[in-house]
Design an enzyme around this catalytic site. Sequence first.
Site, PDB file in Angstrom:
ATOM      1  N   HIS A   1      35.669 -10.788 -32.781  1.00 26.93           N
ATOM      2  CA  HIS A   1      34.775 -11.907 -33.100  1.00 26.93           C
ATOM      3  C   HIS A   1      34.195 -11.762 -34.496  1.00 26.93           C
ATOM      4  O   HIS A   1      33.162 -12.349 -34.812  1.00 26.93           O
ATOM      5  CB  HIS A   1      33.657 -12.034 -32.059  1.00 26.93           C
ATOM      6  CG  HIS A   1      34.138 -11.937 -30.642  1.00 26.93           C
ATOM      7  ND1 HIS A   1      34.164 -10.747 -29.953  1.00 26.93           N
ATOM      8  CD2 HIS A   1      34.668 -12.866 -29.818  1.00 26.93           C
ATOM      9  CE1 HIS A   1      34.677 -10.944 -28.755  1.00 26.93           C
ATOM     10  NE2 HIS A   1      34.988 -12.217 -28.642  1.00 26.93           N
TER      11      HIS A   1
HETATM   12  S1  FES Z   1      32.822  -8.737 -32.629  1.00 27.67           S
HETATM   13 FE1  FES Z   1      33.020  -9.137 -30.525  1.00 27.67          FE
HETATM   14  S2  FES Z   1      33.841  -7.300 -29.743  1.00 27.67           S
HETATM   15 FE2  FES Z   1      33.606  -6.925 -31.851  1.00 27.67          FE
END
Ligand code: FES
Length: 173
Positions: A132
């Site tokens: 993410h």
């Molecule tokens: S940014 Fe979501 S698991 Fe690493």
Amino acid sequence: MVDKKRRDFIVTTTVAFGAGGAIAATWPLLKSFGPSADVLATATREVDISNVGAGQSVKVLWQGKPVYIRNRTEEEIKMARNADLTSLKDPERDAVRVKPNKENWLVVVGVCTHLGCVPLSNTDGTFFCPCHGSHYDTSGRVVSGPAPTNLVVPDYYFVNDTTVIVGAKEKNV
Ligand code: FES
């Protein structure tokens, strides 16, 4: 240590119930809940870092989790020290995340504090989580993205200049 706690528990329970026989019968069962020998054997991990040059990292497995051990360059150390703490989500000085006189070594658990993906170790000493998009700086501190906290620094210590033990604190510290 776990066993001692269990023993204390047993002693307390024995006194409380005054039923030594029943407790003795229960002991093997309770004992079977403790960590098995092979789990204890992997509680610490010895890593040879003699071949990790400045600007390089190794990734090792410790207790089933990846751990990055990075030999930071002067530039990376400078960036970590000069970071504006007020801009960080989880403000921590670089000095508390590394060992005195071993500031070049950064040791962090390679598990993103967002949802647990393994962040990539970038060539500039930062980390990027592809799941993410969390970014971590050269001290493993989160600088952007959804991760709420910095990469975890595990217990570790240096046996000598070329060997590090991950998973335990130095005894006399
Ligand atoms: S940014 Fe979501 S698991 Fe690493």
